[in-house]
Design an enzyme around this catalytic site. Structure first.
Site, PDB file in Angstrom:
ATOM      1  N   TYR A 105       1.248   0.378  -5.660  1.00 15.92           N
ATOM      2  CA  TYR A 105       1.935   0.149  -4.392  1.00 15.92           C
ATOM      3  C   TYR A 105       2.179   1.480  -3.661  1.00 15.92           C
ATOM      4  O   TYR A 105       2.536   2.487  -4.264  1.00 15.92           O
ATOM      5  CB  TYR A 105       3.280  -0.544  -4.614  1.00 15.92           C
ATOM      6  CG  TYR A 105       3.159  -2.011  -4.910  1.00 15.92           C
ATOM      7  CD1 TYR A 105       2.826  -2.928  -3.909  1.00 15.92           C
ATOM      8  CD2 TYR A 105       3.371  -2.499  -6.197  1.00 15.92           C
ATOM      9  CE1 TYR A 105       2.708  -4.275  -4.192  1.00 15.92           C
ATOM     10  CE2 TYR A 105       3.257  -3.844  -6.488  1.00 15.92           C
ATOM     11  CZ  TYR A 105       2.924  -4.724  -5.484  1.00 15.92           C
ATOM     12  OH  TYR A 105       2.802  -6.060  -5.764  1.00 15.92           O
ATOM     13  N   ARG A 108      -8.049  -1.019  -2.143  1.00 11.79           N
ATOM     14  CA  ARG A 108      -8.361   0.328  -2.631  1.00 11.79           C
ATOM     15  C   ARG A 108      -7.880   0.449  -4.065  1.00 11.79           C
ATOM     16  O   ARG A 108      -7.221  -0.436  -4.604  1.00 11.79           O
ATOM     17  CB  ARG A 108      -7.646   1.383  -1.766  1.00 11.79           C
ATOM     18  CG  ARG A 108      -6.158   1.105  -1.659  1.00 11.79           C
ATOM     19  CD  ARG A 108      -5.309   2.310  -1.402  1.00 11.79           C
ATOM     20  NE  ARG A 108      -3.909   1.919  -1.215  1.00 11.79           N
ATOM     21  CZ  ARG A 108      -3.061   1.618  -2.191  1.00 11.79           C
ATOM     22  NH1 ARG A 108      -3.465   1.657  -3.460  1.00 11.79           N
ATOM     23  NH2 ARG A 108      -1.820   1.258  -1.924  1.00 11.79           N
ATOM     24  N   HIS A 143       3.560   2.879   3.830  1.00  9.04           N
ATOM     25  CA  HIS A 143       3.087   3.544   5.036  1.00  9.04           C
ATOM     26  C   HIS A 143       4.067   3.254   6.157  1.00  9.04           C
ATOM     27  O   HIS A 143       4.635   2.153   6.238  1.00  9.04           O
ATOM     28  CB  HIS A 143       1.704   3.043   5.450  1.00  9.04           C
ATOM     29  CG  HIS A 143       0.608   3.445   4.514  1.00  9.04           C
ATOM     30  ND1 HIS A 143       0.467   4.720   4.027  1.00  9.04           N
ATOM     31  CD2 HIS A 143      -0.414   2.720   3.975  1.00  9.04           C
ATOM     32  CE1 HIS A 143      -0.588   4.774   3.239  1.00  9.04           C
ATOM     33  NE2 HIS A 143      -1.134   3.570   3.185  1.00  9.04           N
ATOM     34  N   GLY A 202      -5.573   7.195  -2.272  1.00 13.45           N
ATOM     35  CA  GLY A 202      -6.140   5.940  -2.766  1.00 13.45           C
ATOM     36  C   GLY A 202      -7.425   5.665  -2.012  1.00 13.45           C
ATOM     37  O   GLY A 202      -7.416   5.608  -0.784  1.00 13.45           O
ATOM     38  N   GLY A 262      -5.458   2.204  -7.023  1.00 13.93           N
ATOM     39  CA  GLY A 262      -4.061   2.604  -7.049  1.00 13.93           C
ATOM     40  C   GLY A 262      -3.099   1.438  -7.094  1.00 13.93           C
ATOM     41  O   GLY A 262      -3.488   0.289  -7.301  1.00 13.93           O
ATOM     42  N   CYS A 318       3.292   4.194  -6.353  1.00 17.05           N
ATOM     43  CA  CYS A 318       2.155   4.474  -7.235  1.00 17.05           C
ATOM     44  C   CYS A 318       2.490   4.257  -8.710  1.00 17.05           C
ATOM     45  O   CYS A 318       1.860   4.842  -9.594  1.00 17.05           O
ATOM     46  CB  CYS A 318       1.624   5.885  -7.017  1.00 17.05           C
ATOM     47  SG  CYS A 318       0.995   6.148  -5.348  1.00 17.05           S
TER      48      CYS A 318
END
Length: 247
Positions: free
Chosen positions: A78, A74, A81, A148, A76, A177
């Site tokens: 790092y 995607r 999650h 992202g 963006g 980010c």
């Protein structure tokens, strides 16, 4: 299944591995493009992990051995999650919704901002800064949600991550980010006892208001940021100001 069927709203109760989620999204994007499946919004949680977007800088991976690191594919940089974070993947057909990537990202931000407002959280965009932000009482600005996305032949995937009650120390293994000068926060950190179920109900309602559970053109209008240098800057390609990757 016909692509004219209503959007599928899927909620996964178990932690979903990142490779499994990527495989599922890739297959669903193919099926949507082929007219074999409807659009889908997928709400889930992942086990602890880091993902690298197409703009990720290796120096921003502070602790590479802390959790698994995946190439997300995607836009963006790092992102973390993990449990306690509501991830929302949006697999939408923009051919039916206006073919406007800038508007799509703006609308995703609006979904987050409106959803947080339902719980009394004032969240805002920051021009030139990825994500959705809150300002603490002492003036600190902290990110409460990340965005992202990727667009393949007008079908979108990947999406958003809203911090409900994750372990915020897990963000210390990266520069989230690519933004080192500001922190991250969550509903729990803000003192709000919001559950995933609470948030999911609001997300579905707000998504319907913004996008429509049945495909329709996006109806919001992108507004220049209050601190934008001017119209020329605001008209830059979406990839220069938001985490978007297109093919």
């Amino acid at each position: 299944m016909s692509a004219e069927a209503p959007l599928e709203w899927r909620i996964s109760d178990q932690l979903i591995s990142y490779p499994d989620a990527l495989e599922e999204m890739e297959e669903r994007v193919r099926a949507i493009r082929a007219g074999e499946a409807p659009e889908m919004v997928w709400l889930l949680e992942h086990p602890p992990l880091y993902t690298a977007g197409t703009s990720a800088k290796l120096d921003d991976l502070v602790d590479p051995d802390r959790f698994p690191v995946y190439d997300a594919g995607r836009g963006g940089e790092y992102t973390y999650h993990g449990p306690g974070q509501r991830v929302g993947y949006f697999l939408l057909d923009l051919k039916k919704r206006g073919r406007d990537v800038r508007q799509f990202v703006f609308s995703l931000e609006d979904v987050i901002i409106r959803s947080l407002a339902a719980f009394g959280v004032t969240a805002e965009r920051r021009h030139g800064r990825v994500g959705v932000w809150v300002t603490r009482e002492d003036g600190r600005e902290e990110k409460v949600a990340a965005i992202g996305v990727r667009v393949r032949q007008w079908v979108t995937y990947h999406g958003i991550a809203i911090n409900v009650e994750p372990d915020l120390s897990h963000f210390e293994g990266i520069v989230p980010c690519g933004i080192a000068e500001h922190g991250v926060t969550s509903f729990a950190d803000l003192g709000l006892p919001v559950t995933m179920d609470d948030l999911d109900v609001v997300l579905k309602q707000v998504f319907d208001e913004v996008f429509g559970l049945e495909p329709r053109r996006m109806h919001l209008e992108v507004q220049p940021a209050p601190d934008a240098p001017g119209a020329k800057d605001d008209a830059r390609p979406i990839e220069e100001t938001h985490p978007v990757f297109q093919i």
